[in-house]
Scaffold this motif. Structure first.
Motif, PDB file in Angstrom:
ATOM      1  N   SER A 291      30.011  32.052  52.825  1.00  0.00           N
ATOM      2  CA  SER A 291      31.148  31.524  52.087  1.00  0.00           C
ATOM      3  C   SER A 291      32.166  30.974  53.075  1.00  0.00           C
ATOM      4  O   SER A 291      32.345  31.532  54.161  1.00  0.00           O
ATOM      5  CB  SER A 291      31.791  32.650  51.263  1.00  0.00           C
TER       6      SER A 291
ATOM      7  N   PRO B 210      39.022  26.670  45.863  1.00  0.00           N
ATOM      8  CA  PRO B 210      37.775  26.228  45.246  1.00  0.00           C
ATOM      9  C   PRO B 210      36.623  27.196  45.488  1.00  0.00           C
ATOM     10  O   PRO B 210      36.484  27.745  46.574  1.00  0.00           O
ATOM     11  CB  PRO B 210      37.517  24.881  45.921  1.00  0.00           C
ATOM     12  N   GLY B 211      35.851  27.402  44.462  1.00  0.00           N
ATOM     13  CA  GLY B 211      34.659  28.219  44.608  1.00  0.00           C
ATOM     14  C   GLY B 211      34.920  29.707  44.568  1.00  0.00           C
ATOM     15  O   GLY B 211      33.986  30.492  44.680  1.00  0.00           O
TER      16      GLY B 211
ATOM     17  N   GLU C 268      34.302  35.535  45.811  1.00  0.00           N
ATOM     18  CA  GLU C 268      33.663  34.273  46.196  1.00  0.00           C
ATOM     19  C   GLU C 268      32.365  34.033  45.468  1.00  0.00           C
ATOM     20  O   GLU C 268      31.754  32.992  45.621  1.00  0.00           O
ATOM     21  CB  GLU C 268      33.386  34.274  47.704  1.00  0.00           C
ATOM     22  N   THR C 269      31.926  35.023  44.703  1.00  0.00           N
ATOM     23  CA  THR C 269      30.570  34.863  44.169  1.00  0.00           C
ATOM     24  C   THR C 269      30.589  34.384  42.731  1.00  0.00           C
ATOM     25  O   THR C 269      31.589  34.505  42.059  1.00  0.00           O
ATOM     26  CB  THR C 269      29.807  36.187  44.246  1.00  0.00           C
TER      27      THR C 269
END
Lengths: 352, 490
Positions: A333, B153-154, B489-490
């Motif tokens: 990430s 983002p994300g 984040e997942t």
């Protein structure tokens, strides 16, 4: 590797903890030291065994018919060189069968300090590279790993009890992960930096810069992929790293050092020490020239120790999970880059 | 080679008397005694302490002293409120925060007067900088409350919980705004402690919070000194600690939260350099130097307390600096003519005096203008030292007062090396007319803010915070949200 499953050997009358540094401080004048009895004078000597040929002959594997295999000497990786630990101490991890693999270095506090010096020295050059170039070098690391894929797979099977499928997945993911982070090098600044619309007549923008020298206690799981996953997000932004590897197959980390050494990565950007996390943690936390620490799968005690010691220089101290399965996409990430960047905001008047 | 400095210049300071231009204070409303603001109510406590007007040395008001049990009450209130606040629709949360920003603006002159009375800063600064920026900070972060999904983002962003916040005395209301606004926008609740010498405007803010109808317990304000701060930091039900103050205390806090799951951001001390190259617009640079170190009596963590001037323009810069300093007026904070107000406390005045004495003892050359000084109150002359070496105490330690150390350099590399030669890394200024040099030097400096051809600019949209021992985390802008969010984040 848990402490009781390995043989920890120290030189006589040297206790593993406090005495180690006394011994290590005086390294050049004692017989324990690795370098003086070497033929070459320079301490970080590289002998011919380091960039090994395609390593089908991993240590511990039985001799093929009619031929005795050679054992590989695993050393440390500091400043782009492969020195032995100056302390002369060693650990003996075992392979999947419980057989001898190698005497690997048990890095000392002095080794760590040497690595910090190397990392600090190379930091400006590395962070000063263009982001594009850092991306190219990470990609090059992936290329080099791809070329030694089968060797790593075999070692994961031999040393860490991986099945062939598991080994293939770990190595493949490690390669892909390097490629993934390589692509972030010239993008994360665009995504996470900003131009800020301030009320006064000023041009104002914020960009992430690397924190500096970062120590990482690498995951115990996934001896190759865990290491890669921990290091790549640190160096992609321009940090210089000292990785302390303490797991059941630290040989993989030193094999990976050979990949790094062939990847156009400047010496000192990634330094790898094999040793005991418990022995080094306090010193790493308290080292004033280390700007950040991240520990994977740290115990409560380690977290407290690193936090308390790290406060000495307002160290950025982070802790992260060490999952059993590092192949998941959750383990990569851009938010793993973020903890070790510093946002710098620039102002300039707009006018004539 | 030095440029001529004997040009004819007007000097007003010794030609005409300034008439006093006092800001009236009679409309500014404050009580003799304040309790804590907990769970939407003002509550009394057993013990009280006094806050002194540093310009008159008279007691302004009494404030309740929170011990661990009071802090416990406040944290409980914040915890209870968190359950509903985090589920309040973000656009509704935003409107509460907008309200607070608006109401600060409506009362801004009153608050500015009180800020100057309690803290000693010139009314010109509290009126034009502190209070408008505080209101703007709420206004800025209010708009983030319902846009968090676009910030990172994300990643899925969520609140952290109860935030324990401890703030300093140099920008009392502004620091409260920097802490509270992003915390509320991200759905957290707050227990905040203002500094013991400047709690007044925080209690005015409590009144505004009450008038704005913010749900009880979302913002709790407790007053006290270091022990109260420790009780907040060490409270087991606090999820996030944010501290602005000295590096020394910051380290204590970092140790205190070690081994806990508390999130931490620190905005600590500084020893900023103003770097003046020979191709800089010197007159503007001198204004920037003055602003850099004498703004708010030098009680600024990002103050430009070191002046690094290229050797060949040293004499010119120093001459112009002396000349400019003759026009600085030290005096009553509520006088609109005042440039340098009162030192915040006796304790701080003593610290500044000690360090200036150390500078003289170590052989540095002292300069102070011939300004008139008030008879009462805590005041210190604007001061600079020449003949300073990087190892002198005044060049290394944060003085947090109107004291500048002047050093020289020859090359950009040397300037960068000297500027970075400190454990701090908060802010620097660079003065040059050459853009390529400016960008190059700005990139090499280890600090969180670089002011190019300006100094001491602040904006709610502009991230602020340190490198190295000046702390970690940012306040302001999108990056300032990170301190108050969990990112999944997942």
């Amino acid at each position: 590797m848990s402490d009781d499953s390995e043989t920890v050997t120290t030189p006589p009358d040297t206790s593993p903890d406090e005495e180690a540094s006394a011994e290590t401080e005086a390294s050049t004048s004692t017989d324990d030291s690795g370098s003086p009895d070497e033929p070459t004078a320079s301490p970080p000597e590289t002998t011919g065994d380091s960039p090994a040929s395609e390593s089908g002959s991993s240590n511990g594997s039985p001799a093929p018919e009619g031929r005795l295999s050679i054992y590989k000497t695993y050393k440390l990786y500091i400043d782009g060189q492969f020195p032995r630990t100056e302390s002369g101490r060693y650990l003996q991890p075992e392979d999947s069968e419980g057989d001898f693999v190698a005497n690997i270095c048990r890095a000392s506090r002095k080794d760590f300090r040497d690595a910090v010096v190397a990392a600090r020295e190379t930091l400006d050059g590395w962070s000063g590279r263009s982001a594009f170039n850092r991306g190219q070098i990470l990609y090059r690391m992936a290329e080099m790993l791809e070329g030694r894929r089968h060797g790593f797979e075999k070692q994961l099977m031999d040393f860490a009890n991986y099945s062939e499928a598991e080994a293939r997945e770990e190595v493949g993911t490690a390669i892909d992960r390097l490629v993934w982070y390589a692509g972030w090098a010239d993008k994360f600044e665009q995504v996470f930096g900003s131009i800020n619309p301030v009320s006064s007549p000023h041009f104002n923008f914020t960009t992430p810069e690397p924190t500096g020298v970062v120590a990482v206690f690498t995951p115990r799981n996934a001896p190759l992929l865990g290491l890669v996953s921990a290091i790549a997000p640190l160096i992609v932004s321009g940090n210089a790293v000292i990785a302390v590897v303490d797991n059941e197959a630290p040989m993989l980390a030193m094999e990976f050092a050979e990949v790094l050494n062939n990847s156009d990565l400047p010496g000192g950007v990634i330094n790898i020490l094999t040793g005991l996390r418990s022995e080094l943690a306090g010193h790493v936390g308290g080292h004033r020239d280390v700007d950040g620490v991240i520990a994977y799968g740290a115990s409560d005690e380690e977290e407290e120790l690193l936090g308390v010691e790290g406060a000495e220089n307002v160290k950025r101290t982070k802790f992260a999970d060490d999952p059993d399965d590092w192949t998941s996409d959750d383990c990569q990430s851009p938010y793993r880059i973020m903890p070790f960047v510093e946002f710098k905001t620039n102002w300039h008047p707009v006018g004539v | 080679m030095n440029r001529p400095t004997d040009v004819r210049e007007l000097l007003f300071g010794d030609t005409w008397e300034y008439s006093p231009a006092p800001q009236s204070a009679d409309f500014a409303d404050y009580r003799d005694q304040y309790g804590h603001f907990i769970d939407g109510e003002f509550v009394e406590d057993d013990e009280y302490f006094e806050s002194v007007n540093p310009a008159t040395e008279e007691t302004l008001a009494e404030f309740a002293l929170a011990d661990a049990s009071t802090v416990d009450r406040a944290v409980d209130a914040a915890r209870d409120a968190y359950e509903t606040w985090q589920q309040t629709p973000p656009s509704e949360r935003a409107k509460y925060i907008f309200r607070i920003g608006r109401m600060i603006k409506e009362k801004s002159r009153e608050i500015a007067v009180l800020e100057s009375m309690d803290g000693g800063k010139p009314i010109r600064e509290s009126r034009d900088i502190d209070i408008p920026l505080a209101a703007a900070h709420f206004f800025h972060y209010a708009g983030w409350a319902d846009k968090l999904e676009y910030a990172f983002p994300g990643a899925e962003a969520s609140s952290i919980g109860v935030c324990g916040q401890v703030i300093p005395w140099n920008f009392p209301l502004l620091m409260a705004a920097w802490k509270i606004a992003p915390a509320l926008a991200t759905g957290n609740t707050v227990v905040i402690k203002p500094a013991e010498t400047t709690p007044l405007t925080a209690m005015k803010l409590a009144e505004i919070v009450q008038e704005a109808g913010l749900p009880p317990g979302v913002v709790n304000i407790v007053t006290g000194a270091g022990d109260t701060g420790s009780a907040i930091v060490e409270h087991p039900d606090v999820d996030k600690v944010a501290f602005t103050g000295s590096t020394q205390v910051g380290k204590v806090i970092q140790r205190a939260v070690a081994g806990t799951d508390k999130r931490l951001t620190l905005e600590l001390g500084g020893k900023g350099s103003n770097i003046v190259f020979d191709d800089a617009p010197i007159d503007q640079a001198v204004e920037g130097i003055i602003n850099g170190i004498y703004f708010n009596q030098g009680h600024v963590c990002c103050a430009g307390s070191r002046l690094l001037v290229q050797e060949n323009v040293h004499d010119e810069v120093v001459a112009k600096l002396q000349h400019r300093m003759e026009t600085l007026r030290v005096g009553a904070p509520l006088d609109k003519n005042t440039d340098v107000g009162a030192i915040n406390s006796k304790q701080q005045l003593d610290k500044i005096t000690d360090l200036v004495e150390a500078g003289v003892e170590e052989g540095c050359e002292l300069y102070q203008p011939s300004c008139e000084m008030p008879d009462t109150g805590y005041f210190f002359e604007p001061t600079f030292f020449t003949n300073v070496t990087p190892s002198n105490r005044i060049a290394q330690e944060e003085i947090f007062g109107p004291v500048l150390s002047v050093m020289t350099f020859r090359t950009p590399d040397e300037a960068v090396r000297k500027a970075n030669n400190t454990p701090y890394g908060l802010a620097c200024g660079v003065w040059t007319d050459k853009g390529s040099k400016l960008f190059n030097v700005a990139g090499e400096l280890d600090c969180g803010v670089v002011w190019g051809n300006t100094y001491n600019q602040f904006d709610p949209g502009s991230p602020f915070g340190g490198y190295k021992e000046s702390g970690f985390g940012r306040e302001g802008g999108r990056q300032g949200l990170l301190a108050y969010l969990e990112l999944d984040e997942t």
